[in-house]
Design a protein around this motif. Structure first.
Motif, PDB file in Angstrom:
ATOM      1  N   ASP A   8      36.018  41.444  30.108  1.00 47.03           N
ATOM      2  CA  ASP A   8      36.107  41.001  31.498  1.00 47.03           C
ATOM      3  C   ASP A   8      34.813  40.326  31.953  1.00 47.03           C
ATOM      4  N   LYS A   9      33.929  40.020  31.012  1.00 46.70           N
ATOM      5  CA  LYS A   9      32.673  39.328  31.309  1.00 46.70           C
ATOM      6  C   LYS A   9      32.522  38.135  30.375  1.00 46.70           C
ATOM      7  N   THR A  10      31.603  37.236  30.740  1.00 50.11           N
ATOM      8  CA  THR A  10      31.331  36.052  29.928  1.00 50.11           C
ATOM      9  C   THR A  10      29.827  35.909  29.781  1.00 50.11           C
ATOM     10  N   HIS A  11      29.383  35.799  28.542  1.00 54.41           N
ATOM     11  CA  HIS A  11      27.956  35.577  28.283  1.00 54.41           C
ATOM     12  C   HIS A  11      27.728  34.074  28.120  1.00 54.41           C
ATOM     13  N   LEU A  12      26.846  33.525  28.961  1.00 58.19           N
ATOM     14  CA  LEU A  12      26.503  32.101  28.894  1.00 58.19           C
ATOM     15  C   LEU A  12      25.116  31.938  28.289  1.00 58.19           C
ATOM     16  N   THR A  13      24.983  30.968  27.415  1.00 56.57           N
ATOM     17  CA  THR A  13      23.683  30.562  26.897  1.00 56.57           C
ATOM     18  C   THR A  13      23.530  29.087  27.221  1.00 56.57           C
ATOM     19  N   TRP A  14      22.459  28.758  27.941  1.00 57.22           N
ATOM     20  CA  TRP A  14      22.236  27.399  28.427  1.00 57.22           C
ATOM     21  C   TRP A  14      20.945  26.891  27.808  1.00 57.22           C
ATOM     22  N   HIS A  15      21.066  25.844  26.998  1.00 57.49           N
ATOM     23  CA  HIS A  15      19.935  25.285  26.257  1.00 57.49           C
ATOM     24  C   HIS A  15      19.738  23.827  26.669  1.00 57.49           C
ATOM     25  N   MET A  16      18.525  23.478  27.024  1.00 52.70           N
ATOM     26  CA  MET A  16      18.190  22.092  27.366  1.00 52.70           C
ATOM     27  C   MET A  16      17.090  21.630  26.415  1.00 52.70           C
ATOM     28  N   LEU A  17      17.338  20.524  25.730  1.00 49.79           N
ATOM     29  CA  LEU A  17      16.378  19.971  24.788  1.00 49.79           C
ATOM     30  C   LEU A  17      15.910  18.609  25.303  1.00 49.79           C
ATOM     31  N   TYR A  40      26.308  18.005  26.694  1.00 53.75           N
ATOM     32  CA  TYR A  40      26.218  16.709  27.368  1.00 53.75           C
ATOM     33  C   TYR A  40      24.798  16.166  27.269  1.00 53.75           C
ATOM     34  N   GLU A  41      24.736  14.828  27.277  1.00 54.33           N
ATOM     35  CA  GLU A  41      23.450  14.136  27.294  1.00 54.33           C
ATOM     36  C   GLU A  41      23.214  13.627  28.704  1.00 54.33           C
ATOM     37  N   HIS A  42      22.095  14.035  29.272  1.00 50.13           N
ATOM     38  CA  HIS A  42      21.700  13.574  30.598  1.00 50.13           C
ATOM     39  C   HIS A  42      21.000  12.241  30.405  1.00 50.13           C
ATOM     40  N   GLU A  43      21.657  11.168  30.828  1.00 47.23           N
ATOM     41  CA  GLU A  43      21.139   9.821  30.576  1.00 47.23           C
ATOM     42  C   GLU A  43      20.186   9.335  31.647  1.00 47.23           C
ATOM     43  N   SER A  44      20.251   9.929  32.827  1.00 55.92           N
ATOM     44  CA  SER A  44      19.291   9.595  33.880  1.00 55.92           C
ATOM     45  C   SER A  44      17.956  10.228  33.512  1.00 55.92           C
ATOM     46  N   SER A  45      16.911   9.758  34.144  1.00 53.20           N
ATOM     47  CA  SER A  45      15.607  10.372  33.896  1.00 53.20           C
ATOM     48  C   SER A  45      15.535  11.695  34.660  1.00 53.20           C
ATOM     49  N   PRO A  46      15.095  12.748  34.040  1.00 54.63           N
ATOM     50  CA  PRO A  46      14.604  12.894  32.676  1.00 54.63           C
ATOM     51  C   PRO A  46      15.758  13.060  31.692  1.00 54.63           C
ATOM     52  N   LYS A  47      15.602  12.463  30.522  1.00 54.79           N
ATOM     53  CA  LYS A  47      16.650  12.533  29.506  1.00 54.79           C
ATOM     54  C   LYS A  47      16.533  13.848  28.726  1.00 54.79           C
ATOM     55  N   THR A  60      16.844  13.858  50.316  1.00 54.91           N
ATOM     56  CA  THR A  60      16.711  12.993  49.152  1.00 54.91           C
ATOM     57  C   THR A  60      17.929  13.131  48.252  1.00 54.91           C
ATOM     58  N   ASP A  61      18.439  11.990  47.799  1.00 55.58           N
ATOM     59  CA  ASP A  61      19.563  11.978  46.870  1.00 55.58           C
ATOM     60  C   ASP A  61      19.041  11.773  45.453  1.00 55.58           C
ATOM     61  N   TYR A  62      19.556  12.566  44.521  1.00 55.10           N
ATOM     62  CA  TYR A  62      19.172  12.492  43.114  1.00 55.10           C
ATOM     63  C   TYR A  62      20.414  12.138  42.304  1.00 55.10           C
ATOM     64  N   LYS A  63      20.479  10.867  41.868  1.00 57.11           N
ATOM     65  CA  LYS A  63      21.625  10.408  41.086  1.00 57.11           C
ATOM     66  C   LYS A  63      21.479  10.892  39.654  1.00 57.11           C
ATOM     67  N   ASN A  64      22.571  11.408  39.116  1.00 58.42           N
ATOM     68  CA  ASN A  64      22.599  11.923  37.757  1.00 58.42           C
ATOM     69  C   ASN A  64      23.782  11.322  37.009  1.00 58.42           C
ATOM     70  N   LYS A  65      23.497  10.841  35.799  1.00 59.70           N
ATOM     71  CA  LYS A  65      24.567  10.355  34.927  1.00 59.70           C
ATOM     72  C   LYS A  65      24.420  11.060  33.592  1.00 59.70           C
ATOM     73  N   SER A  66      25.526  11.645  33.144  1.00 58.04           N
ATOM     74  CA  SER A  66      25.566  12.325  31.866  1.00 58.04           C
ATOM     75  C   SER A  66      26.806  11.893  31.108  1.00 58.04           C
ATOM     76  N   VAL A  67      26.769  12.100  29.799  1.00 55.90           N
ATOM     77  CA  VAL A  67      27.921  11.823  28.945  1.00 55.90           C
ATOM     78  C   VAL A  67      28.195  13.072  28.114  1.00 55.90           C
ATOM     79  N   PHE A  68      29.437  13.532  28.164  1.00 54.84           N
ATOM     80  CA  PHE A  68      29.829  14.696  27.368  1.00 54.84           C
ATOM     81  C   PHE A  68      29.903  14.298  25.903  1.00 54.84           C
ATOM     82  N   ARG A  69      29.290  15.085  25.039  1.00 49.75           N
ATOM     83  CA  ARG A  69      29.291  14.818  23.603  1.00 49.75           C
ATOM     84  C   ARG A  69      30.234  15.757  22.861  1.00 49.75           C
ATOM     85  N   GLU A  70      30.385  16.956  23.385  1.00 50.14           N
ATOM     86  CA  GLU A  70      31.259  17.924  22.731  1.00 50.14           C
ATOM     87  C   GLU A  70      31.824  18.852  23.807  1.00 50.14           C
ATOM     88  N   VAL A  71      33.121  19.085  23.744  1.00 48.16           N
ATOM     89  CA  VAL A  71      33.790  20.032  24.633  1.00 48.16           C
ATOM     90  C   VAL A  71      34.755  20.842  23.778  1.00 48.16           C
TER      91      VAL A  71
END
Length: 152
Positions: free
Chosen positions: A108-117, A89-96, A70-81
């Motif tokens: 020598d390490k990187t702490h990532l915080t990933w938030h989805m609203l 980024y805003e995920h414009e495909s469903s689910p938004k 199954t292919d899952y098409k995704n379209k997003s738009v970067f809002r801030e970089v």
């Protein structure tokens, strides 16, 4: 003065992880399509990225190919970089939803915080139950860490 707070806890997904790699490398594998295509998505998925314009207003178009074909098409738009700091980024495909990824340099390490609203609590519940978004995000972070380790 009225003190009001916005409560979004019922429609957000938040994960963080410290990656055993320097900031510059983690940023590169997050922002370069040839890299992100190698680790993005849950286990068993592959990706085709047709556009990834990493700037505010830039589009990100990708197809996630599921292990069942199954292919899952995704379209997003970067809002801030913000270089080495944040990607929104805003995920414009469903689910938004709106995703914010923050990068914190820890030597020598990187702490990532990933938030989805997500737009609504109902949508959030459906995405977590139907698509197991929480597990998918966890796998995404694990795959990122493994991929970065292989580049060092």
């Amino acid at each position: 003065m009225e003190n009001t707070t916005s409560n979004t806890k019922d429609r957000e997904l938040l994960m963080s992880r410290t990656i055993n790699a320097p900031m510059a490398l983690v940023w590169e594998v997050w922002t370069q399509p040839e890299h992100i295509a190698q680790w993005w998505g849950p286990n068993g998925f592959t990706n085709t990225i047709t556009r990834m314009d990493m700037k505010p207003g830039g589009e990100w178009n990708l197809v996630m190919h599921g292990p069942d074909g199954t292919d899952y098409k995704n379209k997003s738009v970067f809002r801030e970089v913000v270089l080495h700091k944040k990607i929104v980024y805003e995920h414009e495909s469903s689910p938004k939803f709106t995703a914010t990824i923050q990068f914190e340099d820890r030597g020598d390490k990187t702490h990532l915080t990933w938030h989805m609203l997500f737009e609504t609590a109902e949508q959030f519940i459906q995405v977590v139950k139907t698509f197991k978004a929480d597990e998918g995000l966890r796998q995404n972070l694990e795959k990122l860490e493994v991929y970065v380790k292989g580049l060092q």
